[in-house]
Enzyme design. Structure first.
Site, PDB file in Angstrom:
ATOM      1  N   GLU A   1     100.948 -40.534 -46.526  1.00  0.00           N
ATOM      2  CA  GLU A   1     101.983 -41.360 -47.144  1.00  0.00           C
ATOM      3  C   GLU A   1     102.938 -41.845 -46.054  1.00  0.00           C
ATOM      4  O   GLU A   1     103.415 -41.035 -45.254  1.00  0.00           O
ATOM      5  CB  GLU A   1     102.737 -40.534 -48.201  1.00  0.00           C
TER       6      GLU A   1
ATOM      7  N   LEU B   1     100.964 -42.063 -53.382  1.00  0.00           N
ATOM      8  CA  LEU B   1     101.387 -40.670 -53.449  1.00  0.00           C
ATOM      9  C   LEU B   1     100.389 -39.835 -54.236  1.00  0.00           C
ATOM     10  O   LEU B   1     100.500 -39.695 -55.448  1.00  0.00           O
ATOM     11  CB  LEU B   1     102.771 -40.565 -54.113  1.00  0.00           C
TER      12      LEU B   1
ATOM     13  N   GLU C   1      98.598 -36.352 -53.011  1.00  0.00           N
ATOM     14  CA  GLU C   1      98.243 -35.390 -51.960  1.00  0.00           C
ATOM     15  C   GLU C   1      96.824 -34.856 -52.138  1.00  0.00           C
ATOM     16  O   GLU C   1      96.088 -34.700 -51.164  1.00  0.00           O
ATOM     17  CB  GLU C   1      99.248 -34.227 -51.948  1.00  0.00           C
TER      18      GLU C   1
ATOM     19  N   PHE D   1     105.629 -32.710 -46.412  1.00  0.00           N
ATOM     20  CA  PHE D   1     106.272 -31.399 -46.272  1.00  0.00           C
ATOM     21  C   PHE D   1     105.245 -30.345 -46.657  1.00  0.00           C
ATOM     22  O   PHE D   1     104.416 -30.578 -47.536  1.00  0.00           O
ATOM     23  CB  PHE D   1     107.487 -31.266 -47.200  1.00  0.00           C
TER      24      PHE D   1
ATOM     25  N   ASP E   1     105.492 -27.905 -48.440  1.00  0.00           N
ATOM     26  CA  ASP E   1     105.596 -27.580 -49.868  1.00  0.00           C
ATOM     27  C   ASP E   1     104.640 -28.432 -50.704  1.00  0.00           C
ATOM     28  O   ASP E   1     104.249 -28.042 -51.797  1.00  0.00           O
ATOM     29  CB  ASP E   1     107.029 -27.827 -50.334  1.00  0.00           C
TER      30      ASP E   1
ATOM     31  N   HIS F   1     111.435 -28.108 -50.310  1.00  0.00           N
ATOM     32  CA  HIS F   1     111.148 -28.805 -49.053  1.00  0.00           C
ATOM     33  C   HIS F   1     111.342 -27.886 -47.851  1.00  0.00           C
ATOM     34  O   HIS F   1     111.591 -28.363 -46.748  1.00  0.00           O
ATOM     35  CB  HIS F   1     112.067 -30.009 -48.860  1.00  0.00           C
TER      36      HIS F   1
END
Ligand SMILES: Cc1ncc(C[n+]2csc(CCOP(=O)(O)OP(=O)(O)O)c2C)c(N)n1
Ligand SMILES: [Mg+2]
Lengths: 317, 327
Positions: free
Chosen positions: B29, B58, B60, B83, B85, B129
């Site tokens: 992204e 978006l 993942e 990130f 996370d 995050h």
């Protein structure tokens, strides 16, 4: 594009091979010859063959744990498959995959995947590689109605359409995800309608009708080869048998009715009517398919189990 | 030699590998024109184009799985997750798919995948995050897990990750992105499974991960003034783990401290401690000590987060706790 008589005969032969493979798989499970489970492709054979009849060797196929049909349709070796089922060293995956992880990359079968929908985005990446390679090869992802509820399917629909990938989504709507009927899980009457929200063609066909599947697949494949992007093809059927060797089937009064829609006798009848085969040849096709599977069973049973050293191989390249 | 930040060093490593192999790709992204949310892929789009440095929507899960599909088709692919996370959305791809395909298909494919993902601990982003989830990943056979602490290491390790025919998770540290290092002008690679002793000492072995490495080195200076010499070891890769170097050091010092940003329970510290106990129990003066975050979600407030992310003082204190263990 029309199919030659030879191609149609080969399709019938492989449909029978799938049927006999799955019947043997159920029998061998009952005999305690392997553990885990197996997910028969019975009632869906015309879909795998109808789609794969539109493919070339360089095209790639990814399927689910109910993927023995796609494997045979793409040309996988029955001996290697049966030995894999029984966890033998001669299995196509050396016994490490089993029923739900069969693959044979040298025939373009990029395997079964046991995470429902987990392979769909991988198929997207394979299709992207094909697009970048600049060949006209395409990728097919087979998956079920249940899988069509997973988020990663929608992620892939969006990306594949956005990037015009040479990808064919084949959703095999057999009405059930284990025990859950599509009426309890899908918000639209046809899963192909999902395509509207993503801007790709969505087509629904009778998945038990070889010619209907083939025609729709051939058009979708041609479109993908032209660079016009993916298609969502829904093949409808009903799984009348068990979900797996260990899970129950739908049962009920409809089962006998559904069995009348068996795609294999139907295709056989059509080949006779079209004069592609005569009765004697139709019998020979069935018997020779049976012989291939009987041989695979004997081979698998006679094969040795893997050495324990195999535990530690093939983890890292 | 030239000077680069940790972020620039990763960028240079990727750039060199993309020049070497025209099939190598980047997916993620904002990685293209924008150059990545932290600028790590800056300029790659201009040099290699949007086909190879691909901005993705978006998703993942699909980003990592597309990268797997590319990888098994012979295209080494670097997937960026903004990130660490967010690896959670891609966990099927990272744990069930990438590290397993080769095994359950009996060696028929290899998966040259690198998942780059930064840890933002210590920067006030709040708990969604800021997490360090490396222990989850080290637990998965078939995955390699890398955690660089310097610009030099980051460059050498990202190149090795991209060239590795296996899936690698490359855990960066955002708090280190701006730290500078001297980078040789000639090419170099850093092998996996090779720890580096960042400072020699005889009194305590401190195994530090990622962001904790510079903190351990600061702690070493303070402790030196108080007459204690600590040996700071950066494993650099957690899977494979160079336990030999750690054990050799513990045999010399008799004391072990493991420092990581991740929360304590089930962290890598426990694994390293146990492996050392199994191999060098007789050399230990006392139980290994973990310096780690407490088992709480990471709060955003600087006041609260400051009490969560282990600092230099925590390492100093852990080392000093050994003061009276040996005559
Ligand atoms: C991610 C995931 N969730 C759940 C399961 C358990 N499971 C296996 S098959 C199945 C039903 C899938 O139904 P469908 O997609 O319609 O395929 P079918 O079995 O009918 O071929 C479920 C829930 C799984 N294997 N993976
Ligand atoms: Mg179903």
């Amino acid at each position: 594009m029309t199919l030659s008589a030879e191609q149609q005969i080969e399709a019938l032969r492989r449909m029978w091979q799938i049927r006999f493979f799955e019947e043997a798989a159920i029998r061998l499970y009952g005999e305690g010859r392997y553990r885990g489970s197996t997910h028969p492709y019975i009632a869906q054979e015309a879909t795998a063959l109808g789609v794969c009849a539109a493919l070339k060797p360089a095209d790639q196929v990814l399927a689910t744990y109910r993927g023995h049909g796609a494997a045979i349709a793409k040309g996988a070796d029955a001996r290697g498959m049966m030995a894999e089922l029984l966890g033998k060293a001669t299995g196509m995956c050396k016994g490490k995959g089993g029923s739900m992880h069969m693959s044979q990359t040298d025939v373009g079968f990029l395997g079964c995947n046991a995470i429902v929908a987990g392979h769909i985005a991988i198929a997207g990446g394979v299709a992207l590689a094909q697009q970048l390679d600049g060949t006209s090869a395409v990728t097919v992802a087979f998956f079920g109605d249940g899988a069509s509820c997973e988020g990663v399917f929608y992620e892939t629909l969006n990306m594949a359409t956005l990037w015009k990938l040479p990808l064919l989504f084949v959703v095999e709507n057999n009405e059930y995800a284990i025990s859950t009927h599509v009426s309890e899980s899908i918000s639209v009457p046809d899963i192909a309608l999902r395509a509207q929200g993503f801007g790709l063609p969505g087509v629904t066909v009778d998945g038990r009708d070889f010619y209907a599947v083939y025609d729709a697949a051939a058009e979708a494949v041609a479109r993908a080869r032209r660079g016009d992007g993916p298609t969502l093809l829904e093949a409808k059927t009903v799984r009348w048998g068990r979900h797996s060797a260990v899970a129950a089937g739908p049962g009920g009064a409809n089962v006998d009715k559904w069995k009348l829609t068996d795609p294999i006798p139907r295709f056989r009848q059509e080949l006779l009517q079209r004069g592609v085969v005569g009765e004697a040849q139709a019998i020979e096709i069935e018997q020779s398919a049976k012989a291939v599977i009987d041989d695979a069973v004997a081979f698998a049973i006679a094969s040795p189990y893997p050495e324990l050293t195999e535990l530690y191989t093939d983890i890292y390249a | 030699m030239h000077e680069l930040t940790y972020a620039q060093a990763i960028n240079e490593g990727i750039r060199e590998e993309m020049r070497r192999n025209p099939k190598t790709m980047v997916l993620g992204e904002d990685v293209g024109k924008y150059g990545g949310v932290f600028g790590v892929t800056r300029g790659l789009f201009d040099e290699f184009g949007g086909a190879r440095v691909r901005d993705c929507p978006l998703n993942e899960a699909a980003i990592v799985s597309f990268a797997i599909g590319l990888a098994i088709q012979g295209r080494p692919t670097i997937a960026e997750l903004e990130f660490m996370d967010f690896t959670t959305f891609a966990m099927d791809s990272i744990t069930n798919q990438a590290p397993k395909l080769r095994y359950f298909w009996g060696g028929q494919v290899s998966v040259p995948l690198t998942v780059r993902t930064p840890i933002a601990a210590g920067l006030g982003f709040g708990t969604q995050h800021s997490q360090s989830l490396e222990a989850w990943l080290v637990h998965v056979p078939g995955l390699k897990v890398v955690m660089p602490s310097t610009a030099y290491d980051a460059k050498g390790l990202i190149k090795t990750a991209i060239l590795d025919p296996n899936p690698v998770v490359f855990a960066e540290s955002i708090a280190l992105y701006a730290t500078k290092g001297q980078i040789p002008d000639e090419e170099y690679l850093i092998p996996f499974g090779k720890a580096e002793i960042k400072r020699n000492g005889d009194d305590v072995t401190v195994v530090a991960l990622g962001l904790m490495v510079p903190k351990a080195l600061k702690a070493a200076e303070e402790l030196a003034q108080r007459g204690m010499e600590i040996e700071v070891i950066d494993p650099r890769t957690l899977a494979p783990l160079d336990i030999e170097t750690i054990v050799a050091s513990v045999k010399k010092t008799g004391r072990l401290v493991i420092a990581h940003v991740a929360s304590k329970t089930g962290g890598i510290g426990a694994e390293i401690a146990q492996q050392v106990v199994e191999r060098a129990f007789d050399s230990l003066d006392g139980p290994p000590v973990r310096v780690a975050a407490p088992d709480v979600p990471i709060a955003a407030s600087a006041q609260l987060e400051g009490a969560i992310i282990p600092d230099v003082a925590a390492i100093v204190k852990a080392c000093l706790s050994f003061r009276n263990t040996r005559a």
